[in-house]
Design a protein around this motif. Structure first.
Motif, PDB file in Angstrom:
ATOM      1  N   PRO A 186       0.365  18.378   2.023  1.00  0.00           N
ATOM      2  CA  PRO A 186       0.926  17.602   2.931  1.00  0.00           C
ATOM      3  C   PRO A 186      -0.020  17.268   3.858  1.00  0.00           C
ATOM      4  CG  PRO A 186       2.667  19.088   2.150  1.00  0.00           C
ATOM      5  CD  PRO A 186       1.432  19.668   1.922  1.00  0.00           C
ATOM      6  N   MET A 187      -0.132  16.014   4.631  1.00  0.00           N
ATOM      7  CA  MET A 187      -0.956  15.788   5.514  1.00  0.00           C
ATOM      8  C   MET A 187      -0.585  14.291   6.062  1.00  0.00           C
ATOM      9  SD  MET A 187      -5.041  16.235   5.552  1.00  0.00           S
ATOM     10  CE  MET A 187      -4.921  17.614   4.521  1.00  0.00           C
ATOM     11  N   ASP A 188      -0.780  14.007   7.352  1.00  0.00           N
ATOM     12  CA  ASP A 188      -0.871  12.635   7.962  1.00  0.00           C
ATOM     13  C   ASP A 188      -1.820  11.832   7.479  1.00  0.00           C
ATOM     14  OD1 ASP A 188      -0.385  10.448   9.600  1.00  0.00           O
ATOM     15  OD2 ASP A 188      -0.897  11.362  11.351  1.00  0.00           O
ATOM     16  N   THR A 189      -1.411  10.832   6.530  1.00  0.00           N
ATOM     17  CA  THR A 189      -2.588  10.123   5.684  1.00  0.00           C
ATOM     18  C   THR A 189      -2.951   9.014   6.929  1.00  0.00           C
ATOM     19  OG1 THR A 189      -1.081   8.319   5.263  1.00  0.00           O
ATOM     20  CG2 THR A 189      -1.171  10.287   3.469  1.00  0.00           C
TER      21      THR A 189
ATOM     22  N   HIS B 254      -5.886  -0.991  10.763  1.00  0.00           N
ATOM     23  CA  HIS B 254      -4.759  -1.552  11.413  1.00  0.00           C
ATOM     24  C   HIS B 254      -3.634  -0.278  11.815  1.00  0.00           C
ATOM     25  CE1 HIS B 254      -1.921  -4.183  12.458  1.00  0.00           C
ATOM     26  NE2 HIS B 254      -0.953  -3.606  12.047  1.00  0.00           N
ATOM     27  N   ARG B 255      -3.550   0.816  10.893  1.00  0.00           N
ATOM     28  CA  ARG B 255      -2.657   1.768  11.203  1.00  0.00           C
ATOM     29  C   ARG B 255      -3.396   2.501  12.463  1.00  0.00           C
ATOM     30  NH1 ARG B 255      -1.592   5.858   6.551  1.00  0.00           N
ATOM     31  NH2 ARG B 255       0.225   6.258   7.577  1.00  0.00           N
TER      32      ARG B 255
ATOM     33  N   PRO C 199       0.897  -1.423   0.128  1.00  0.00           N
ATOM     34  CA  PRO C 199       0.029   0.026   0.061  1.00  0.00           C
ATOM     35  C   PRO C 199       0.807   1.143   0.110  1.00  0.00           C
ATOM     36  CG  PRO C 199       0.079  -0.811   2.209  1.00  0.00           C
ATOM     37  CD  PRO C 199       0.600  -1.925   1.449  1.00  0.00           C
ATOM     38  N   ARG C 200       0.446   2.257  -0.678  1.00  0.00           N
ATOM     39  CA  ARG C 200       1.230   3.610  -0.744  1.00  0.00           C
ATOM     40  C   ARG C 200       0.515   4.577   0.218  1.00  0.00           C
ATOM     41  NH1 ARG C 200       0.727   3.038  -7.509  1.00  0.00           N
ATOM     42  NH2 ARG C 200       1.458   1.015  -7.395  1.00  0.00           N
ATOM     43  N   LEU C 201       1.161   5.205   1.047  1.00  0.00           N
ATOM     44  CA  LEU C 201       0.970   5.654   2.117  1.00  0.00           C
ATOM     45  C   LEU C 201       1.207   7.426   2.341  1.00  0.00           C
ATOM     46  CD1 LEU C 201       1.173   2.878   4.860  1.00  0.00           C
ATOM     47  CD2 LEU C 201      -0.759   3.672   3.557  1.00  0.00           C
ATOM     48  N   ASP C 202       2.245   7.732   1.655  1.00  0.00           N
ATOM     49  CA  ASP C 202       2.705   9.038   1.718  1.00  0.00           C
ATOM     50  C   ASP C 202       1.757   9.868   0.677  1.00  0.00           C
ATOM     51  OD1 ASP C 202       4.431  11.158   0.024  1.00  0.00           O
ATOM     52  OD2 ASP C 202       5.474  10.736   1.906  1.00  0.00           O
ATOM     53  N   TRP C 203       1.527  11.186   1.533  1.00  0.00           N
ATOM     54  CA  TRP C 203       0.243  11.987   0.866  1.00  0.00           C
ATOM     55  C   TRP C 203       0.714  12.203  -0.523  1.00  0.00           C
ATOM     56  CZ3 TRP C 203       1.126  16.874  -1.378  1.00  0.00           C
ATOM     57  CH2 TRP C 203       2.364  17.255  -1.399  1.00  0.00           C
ATOM     58  N   GLN C 204       1.789  12.123  -1.125  1.00  0.00           N
ATOM     59  CA  GLN C 204       1.834  12.414  -2.650  1.00  0.00           C
ATOM     60  C   GLN C 204       1.456  11.205  -3.335  1.00  0.00           C
ATOM     61  OE1 GLN C 204       6.053  13.399  -2.263  1.00  0.00           O
ATOM     62  NE2 GLN C 204       5.558  15.421  -3.119  1.00  0.00           N
TER      63      GLN C 204
END
Length: 273
Positions: free
Chosen positions: A128-131, A227-228, A116-121
Motif C-alpha cells: 500500500p502506498m499513496d500513488t 494534474h494530481r 485512469p486507475r489510481l489505487d495501489w492495487q
C-alpha cells in the motif's frame, strides 16, 4: 501474412489483421522478439474477431511479452480500420477494456482511454502506498530520482518529474525502475519536465521495449500524474521524442482522451505461424 508497419508520433508498430481466421494467433516469445529485431517495432498489434466491438486487439511488446494496453497502437489500429470500413469511428476491445476511437482530422486519431486507475492495487504495487507521490527513489550514474506518481492506463506507469529531462540517463534509470520489486508486473517509467501548465516534455522507458519515441499510455499517465500534483491543467500538449500528443483528462466523466498523428509506413510480410 500481410501486415502493415505504422507509427504514432514515432512509436512504431506492426499491425496484422487475422479476423475471420479459425486458428488463434499464439506466437512464441522468441518469434515476436525475432520479428521486432527484423522490423524494428515497439509493439506487435493483432486484430481478432470480437462479439462486442469492431475488433479485439492483442498486443505484444518487442521482448515477446503480451500486454494489456497501448494508446498509440490503438490509434494506429483504429486509423487502419476506419480506412478499411469507410467509417469515422470504431470500437476496439483490449485486455485493458473497450476503447472507442474517432477520426480527428487528416492522419489524426483520438481514442478514449477510459478512467485512469489510481489505487495501489490497480497499478499494481507490491504494498500500500499513496500513488500521487510514491515513497520510492532510484539512483543510477550519480543521478537520483524520487517520488513518482503512479497511474494505470490498462498498463502500469511511474511518472517522475525532472528539471532537465534531456540530460537524464533515461536508459539506465528506466531499466532500474522497470524491474524494481515495488512493481510486481514491471512498470513503464516516464520522465516528465513541466514547461508550464499546458506543455509537458516527456521521455519514456517502456517495459519490454526500452526507450520509445513516444508512448500513448505514458502521455496519458504523465498528464494525470502531473494534474494530481498540481503541476498541470487537465488538458496539455505532451512533447515526446517522436512528436506531439494531446491529452485531456475530462472532469465530467474522468475519462482520458489521447489525440495525435498516425503514419502508415507500408506493407510488410510476416510469418505468423
Amino acid at each position: 501474412m500481410e501486415a502493415r508497419l505504422m507509427n504514432g508520433a514515432g512509436n512504431r508498430f506492426i499491425l496484422a489483421d487475422v479476423r475471420g481466421q479459425v486458428a488463434r494467433f499464439n506466437p512464441a516469445r522468441e518469434a515476436v522478439r525475432a520479428m521486432a529485431h527484423d522490423h524494428h517495432f515497439d509493439q506487435l498489434l493483432v486484430l481478432e474477431d470480437s462479439d462486442s466491438a469492431d475488433a479485439f486487439m492483442r498486443i505484444w511488446n518487442a521482448d515477446g511479452d503480451e500486454v494489456g494496453a497501448c494508446g498509440n497502437g490503438t490509434r494506429a489500429a483504429a486509423w487502419a480500420m476506419m480506412q478499411a470500413h469507410g467509417s469515422r469511428q470504431v470500437s476496439i476491445g483490449t485486455a485493458g477494456g473497450l476503447l472507442l476511437a474517432r477520426d480527428a482530422g487528416p492522419m489524426t486519431v483520438s481514442v478514449d482511454m477510459g478512467v485512469p486507475r489510481l489505487d495501489w492495487q490497480d497499478i499494481p504495487l507490491a504494498r500500500p502506498m499513496d500513488t500521487a507521490r510514491l515513497d520510492y527513489a532510484c539512483e543510477a550514474d550519480g543521478v537520483r530520482i524520487e517520488a513518482p506518481g503512479a497511474v494505470s492506463m490498462g498498463n502500469p506507469h511511474a511518472v517522475f518529474f525532472i528539471r532537465d529531462v534531456e540530460a537524464l540517463p533515461v536508459a539506465r534509470l528506466g531499466s532500474e525502475v522497470e524491474m524494481d520489486p515495488l512493481f510486481p508486473e514491471r512498470v513503464n517509467a516516464g520522465f516528465a519536465q513541466i514547461h508550464d501548465a499546458t506543455h509537458i516534455r516527456l521521455r519514456v522507458w517502456e517495459r519490454g521495449a526500452g526507450i520509445t519515441a513516444a508512448c500513448g499510455t505514458g502521455a496519458c499517465a504523465a498528464l494525470v500524474a502531473a494534474h494530481r500534483r498540481g503541476l498541470a491543467e487537465r488538458k496539455a500538449s505532451i512533447m515526446a521524442d517522436g512528436g506531439e500528443l494531446f491529452v485531456e483528462w475530462r472532469e465530467e466523466d474522468d475519462h482520458v482522451i489521447l489525440t495525435g498523428p498516425v503514419e502508415d509506413e507500408g506493407p510488410v510480410t510476416l510469418d505468423l505461424r
